[in-house]
Motif scaffolding. Sequence first.
Motif, PDB file in Angstrom:
ATOM      1  N   ASN A   2      48.135  29.014  47.976  1.00 55.47           N
ATOM      2  CA  ASN A   2      47.773  30.139  47.087  1.00 55.47           C
ATOM      3  C   ASN A   2      47.939  31.477  47.802  1.00 55.47           C
ATOM      4  N   ARG A 101      40.041  47.060  53.166  1.00 54.97           N
ATOM      5  CA  ARG A 101      38.685  46.520  53.215  1.00 54.97           C
ATOM      6  C   ARG A 101      38.503  45.257  52.369  1.00 54.97           C
ATOM      7  N   THR A 102      39.594  44.512  52.194  1.00 54.23           N
ATOM      8  CA  THR A 102      39.499  43.267  51.436  1.00 54.23           C
ATOM      9  C   THR A 102      39.128  42.077  52.322  1.00 54.23           C
ATOM     10  N   GLU A 104      36.378  41.377  53.532  1.00 58.03           N
ATOM     11  CA  GLU A 104      35.082  40.830  53.135  1.00 58.03           C
ATOM     12  C   GLU A 104      35.211  39.909  51.923  1.00 58.03           C
ATOM     13  N   PHE A 105      36.376  39.933  51.304  1.00 57.21           N
ATOM     14  CA  PHE A 105      36.659  38.962  50.249  1.00 57.21           C
ATOM     15  C   PHE A 105      37.472  37.803  50.819  1.00 57.21           C
ATOM     16  N   LEU A 109      36.287  33.517  51.916  1.00 55.30           N
ATOM     17  CA  LEU A 109      36.723  32.315  51.214  1.00 55.30           C
ATOM     18  C   LEU A 109      36.687  31.140  52.197  1.00 55.30           C
ATOM     19  N   PRO A 110      36.504  29.931  51.676  1.00 55.89           N
ATOM     20  CA  PRO A 110      36.377  28.791  52.597  1.00 55.89           C
ATOM     21  C   PRO A 110      37.726  28.389  53.179  1.00 55.89           C
TER      22      PRO A 110
ATOM     23  N   ASN B  76      32.328  27.067  51.874  1.00 53.93           N
ATOM     24  CA  ASN B  76      32.537  26.348  50.620  1.00 53.93           C
ATOM     25  C   ASN B  76      31.347  26.488  49.692  1.00 53.93           C
ATOM     26  N   TYR B  80      28.980  35.136  48.124  1.00 55.10           N
ATOM     27  CA  TYR B  80      28.633  36.380  48.812  1.00 55.10           C
ATOM     28  C   TYR B  80      28.978  37.576  47.942  1.00 55.10           C
ATOM     29  N   PRO B  82      29.180  41.464  48.553  1.00 55.16           N
ATOM     30  CA  PRO B  82      29.054  42.542  49.535  1.00 55.16           C
ATOM     31  C   PRO B  82      28.488  43.816  48.902  1.00 55.16           C
ATOM     32  N   GLU B  84      29.678  46.840  49.145  1.00 54.53           N
ATOM     33  CA  GLU B  84      30.764  47.540  48.485  1.00 54.53           C
ATOM     34  C   GLU B  84      31.875  46.524  48.240  1.00 54.53           C
ATOM     35  N   PHE B  86      35.555  45.319  47.475  1.00 58.18           N
ATOM     36  CA  PHE B  86      36.959  45.711  47.528  1.00 58.18           C
ATOM     37  C   PHE B  86      37.831  44.505  47.244  1.00 58.18           C
ATOM     38  N   TYR B  87      38.700  44.642  46.267  1.00 55.15           N
ATOM     39  CA  TYR B  87      39.629  43.560  45.947  1.00 55.15           C
ATOM     40  C   TYR B  87      41.044  44.084  45.949  1.00 55.15           C
ATOM     41  N   TYR B  88      41.995  43.150  45.835  1.00 53.24           N
ATOM     42  CA  TYR B  88      43.392  43.566  45.743  1.00 53.24           C
ATOM     43  C   TYR B  88      43.575  44.374  44.469  1.00 53.24           C
ATOM     44  N   LEU B  96      42.509  37.638  39.821  1.00 52.06           N
ATOM     45  CA  LEU B  96      41.745  37.634  41.061  1.00 52.06           C
ATOM     46  C   LEU B  96      40.713  36.509  41.072  1.00 52.06           C
ATOM     47  N   TYR B  99      42.382  33.257  41.499  1.00 52.52           N
ATOM     48  CA  TYR B  99      42.802  33.130  42.897  1.00 52.52           C
ATOM     49  C   TYR B  99      41.623  32.710  43.764  1.00 52.52           C
ATOM     50  N   SER B 100      40.510  33.411  43.570  1.00 55.58           N
ATOM     51  CA  SER B 100      39.312  33.084  44.333  1.00 55.58           C
ATOM     52  C   SER B 100      38.874  31.640  44.067  1.00 55.58           C
ATOM     53  N   SER B 102      40.623  29.169  43.228  1.00 54.65           N
ATOM     54  CA  SER B 102      41.565  28.164  43.714  1.00 54.65           C
ATOM     55  C   SER B 102      41.209  27.666  45.113  1.00 54.65           C
ATOM     56  N   PHE B 103      40.351  28.395  45.819  1.00 53.07           N
ATOM     57  CA  PHE B 103      39.974  27.975  47.161  1.00 53.07           C
ATOM     58  C   PHE B 103      38.806  26.991  47.160  1.00 53.07           C
ATOM     59  N   TYR B 104      38.126  26.898  46.011  1.00 52.01           N
ATOM     60  CA  TYR B 104      36.981  25.996  45.940  1.00 52.01           C
ATOM     61  C   TYR B 104      37.366  24.746  45.161  1.00 52.01           C
ATOM     62  N   GLN B 142      32.676  36.596  40.977  1.00 46.87           N
ATOM     63  CA  GLN B 142      33.416  35.944  42.058  1.00 46.87           C
ATOM     64  C   GLN B 142      32.460  35.212  43.012  1.00 46.87           C
TER      65      GLN B 142
END
Lengths: 264, 290
Positions: A2, A101-102, A104-105, A109-110, B76, B80, B82, B84, B86-88, B96, B99-100, B102-104, B142
């Motif tokens: 991904n 600053r991404t 922290e996202f 992720l795991p 897993n 969280y 934060p 502040e 910040f995302y893409y 988004l 996408y997030s 998809s990791f779990y 998220q």
Amino acid sequence: MNIILRELRASIKSMAIWCGVFTVLIFMYMSEFSAYANNEEMLAVLDGMPEAMLEAFQMNSFNLTTLTGFYGILFTYFILMLSIHAILKGNSIISKEERDRTVEFTLVLPIKRSKVVIGKLIAVIINCIIIDVFLYGIILFSIQSYLPEENFMEFLLLLFASTFIMQMLFLSLGIMFGCAMKQYKRSGYLGISIILISYVLSIVSGLSKKLEFLKYITPFKFFDTAVIKNEMALDWKYILISFTIIVICLTIGLITYKKRDLYI
Amino acid sequence: MKIIETTNLTKFYGKNKGIEDVSLSINEGEIFGFIGPNGAGKSTTIRLLLSLIYPTSGKATIFGKNCFKYGHEIRNDIGYLPSEVFYYDKMRVKELLKYSASFYKGDHSKRIIELADIMELDLNRKIDELSYGNKKKVGIVQGLLHQPKLIILDEPTSGLDPLMQQKFFDLILEENKKGATVFFSSHILGEVQKLCNRVAIIREGHIVKIEDIKTLRNDNYKKVSIRTSNHNQKVFAIEGISNIEQVDGEINFFFNGDINVLLSLITKHKVNDVIIEEPTLEEIFMHYYK
């Protein structure tokens, strides 16, 4: 997986710009070449130029009025451009997470940090390959109306092979800077400085026999287009050196990124 | 099993102290408050727990596993948010979140829609078009979409209007009822008071106190104001009194001790009015910061 897809999607625009720039460049140069092609007068003009200048810009080794000669010289510049692309992309694909600053996202992720880096690395490699293949296609298209010299196609493939090795070399340097350095601005400057210094060194090394040792320092001399033309092969010695540098850079990058504090 | 456990966790940024000797122990199912002013080390602690940064010394475990070795596994089950978000920028909210997710493990698309509904979040907007508050909502969705066992919130309510804050608190309480442990960092005491069972107070990188929220509020502290014609505040200088101040005809102070001693002292003087009340958490908090 991904991560690779996301990074590729995010870089579609920049890939399109690079492809666009190369399309324009190739057609500009080919219209210039149409004036040189098999032009005896041009040869005479070139012969009249100062030796050192010809040497510095490799025009001594190449006959500008042939496709082989023309692309031999053009590729010095293409390799420079693609190396800049590779080192900047390698650096920014890692450091942009901290710049925007991404982190922290993404890094919450795991997923292991090393996997993030490898995913991004693969994305840039694919990115480079797409641009290379596109450039190859454009060149094939542009030379349709000329009859290439006997060895031209083989020469062209060798040029691309050396370009790709250079891209990977600078990409791994870029990745290393992005991974190892907390200050994303500095790592970008460092990347550009290294490219420019190596490039200047590669020109200087052609000016005098005394400076020839520089060819071991600057990657831009690893696969000299003139040598490729004469030997019709890449020097194994330098492939090995490049490969070693790539492995070392990526290892350092992965280890430092795993251990360092992220800049938030 | 402790959900979070830290022992003498210390982080220095060069010579600057982030936190020092922070020892916390958070049980399963707790809503644990973490309060302190800006720069006290709250975010530093959280970033250590998430292994975004590494400690100078000390240990930290989550779910019994070392945070710095098994961070990727632990995460897993962590959600969280934060302080502040910040995302893409170029992505759409929907992309988004997908996408997030998809990791779990598992399919979380239903939960995304559910949460977005509750938080009134438009999934089709682009991230860079969103206001601060709306970005925060994306963060909430998220952070919760994978039904984490541990929810870490760092100043979660900034940017949310009161109505949304309430919805958010309800959401957190609901997750807590389902078994999630919550680590809630904030400098707003009201919200900590509302949600938390226990609270740790952090100041200049040190844990000042960890207490049950009830104990903290009761803690024998009384807020006393006495209106009197006797303007000599020194007569009240007994053990247990702090923050004494005199405004016009009123003497205000905090008292922590035997209330009988105080009462007998008051009866010795001629007073016009006496108010003895529970201090708010806010005031207790101020007290710790003196």
